[in-house]
Motif scaffolding. Structure first.
Motif, mmCIF file in Angstrom:
data_model
loop_
_atom_site.group_PDB
_atom_site.id
_atom_site.type_symbol
_atom_site.label_atom_id
_atom_site.label_comp_id
_atom_site.label_asym_id
_atom_site.label_seq_id
_atom_site.Cartn_x
_atom_site.Cartn_y
_atom_site.Cartn_z
ATOM 1 N N ALA A 1 0.840 -1.197 0.000
ATOM 2 C CA ALA A 1 0.000 0.000 0.000
ATOM 3 C C ALA A 1 0.876 1.248 0.000
ATOM 4 C CB ALA A 1 -0.934 0.002 1.205
ATOM 5 N N LEU A 2 1.798 1.306 0.923
ATOM 6 C CA LEU A 2 2.633 2.495 1.058
ATOM 7 C C LEU A 2 3.587 2.666 -0.119
ATOM 8 C CD1 LEU A 2 3.327 2.295 4.892
ATOM 9 C CD2 LEU A 2 1.643 3.719 3.692
ATOM 10 N N SER A 3 4.068 1.550 -0.684
ATOM 11 C CA SER A 3 4.958 1.665 -1.843
ATOM 12 C C SER A 3 4.189 2.138 -3.073
ATOM 13 C CB SER A 3 5.678 0.350 -2.122
ATOM 14 O OG SER A 3 4.769 -0.641 -2.531
ATOM 15 N N GLY A 4 2.880 1.978 -3.064
ATOM 16 C CA GLY A 4 2.037 2.479 -4.148
ATOM 17 C C GLY A 4 1.402 3.813 -3.819
ATOM 18 N N ASN A 5 1.918 4.478 -2.780
ATOM 19 C CA ASN A 5 1.404 5.781 -2.351
ATOM 20 C C ASN A 5 -0.074 5.743 -2.005
ATOM 21 O OD1 ASN A 5 3.918 7.160 -2.582
ATOM 22 N ND2 ASN A 5 3.612 7.243 -4.796
ATOM 23 N N GLU B 1 -6.173 1.291 3.649
ATOM 24 C CA GLU B 1 -7.612 1.339 3.398
ATOM 25 C C GLU B 1 -7.911 1.612 1.931
ATOM 26 O OE1 GLU B 1 -6.041 3.049 5.847
ATOM 27 O OE2 GLU B 1 -6.783 1.980 7.608
ATOM 28 N N GLU B 2 -7.154 2.538 1.331
ATOM 29 C CA GLU B 2 -7.342 2.846 -0.090
ATOM 30 C C GLU B 2 -7.024 1.637 -0.963
ATOM 31 O OE1 GLU B 2 -6.305 7.634 -0.134
ATOM 32 O OE2 GLU B 2 -4.669 6.184 -0.242
ATOM 33 N N LEU B 3 -5.948 0.931 -0.625
ATOM 34 C CA LEU B 3 -5.583 -0.263 -1.382
ATOM 35 C C LEU B 3 -6.667 -1.325 -1.256
ATOM 36 C CD1 LEU B 3 -3.666 -1.973 -3.070
ATOM 37 C CD2 LEU B 3 -2.473 -2.591 -0.948
ATOM 38 N N ALA B 4 -7.177 -1.537 -0.052
ATOM 39 C CA ALA B 4 -8.225 -2.539 0.148
ATOM 40 C C ALA B 4 -9.474 -2.199 -0.659
ATOM 41 C CB ALA B 4 -8.566 -2.656 1.635
ATOM 42 N N ILE B 5 -9.866 -0.945 -0.669
ATOM 43 C CA ILE B 5 -11.044 -0.522 -1.436
ATOM 44 C C ILE B 5 -10.801 -0.728 -2.924
ATOM 45 C CG2 ILE B 5 -12.409 1.488 -2.131
ATOM 46 C CD1 ILE B 5 -12.072 2.468 0.825
#
Length: 73
Positions: free
Chosen positions: A20-24, A28-32
């Motif tokens: 998630a963090l490596s994709g900025n 929560e945003e990644l999960a959605i």
């Protein structure tokens, strides 16, 4: 908006946070985003299955594709 709670193993949580963090993105945003992509993929699969079942879309065997592309052994 509703809330979904999932229990991840510590290892999976760590990996999930890393990606998630490596994709900025926040976790929560990644999960959605992943949930949205999964639902879209399921919708596409349903649409394609309906096209095949109705006869509007044809499928080809592996051998037919290899022959058509001149990839025969």
């Amino acid at each position: 908006m509703s809330q979904l709670i999932i229990n991840l193993t510590p290892e999976l949580q760590e990996r999930f946070n890393f990606y998630a963090l490596s994709g900025n993105e926040t976790p929560e945003e990644l999960a959605i985003r992943l949930c949205e992509e999964y639902v879209e993929d399921c919708d596409d699969a349903d649409r394609i299955s309906a096209e095949i079942d109705s006869g509007r879309m044809k499928t080809y065997s592996y051998a037919e594709v290899r022959e058509r592309l001149a990839l025969a052994d």
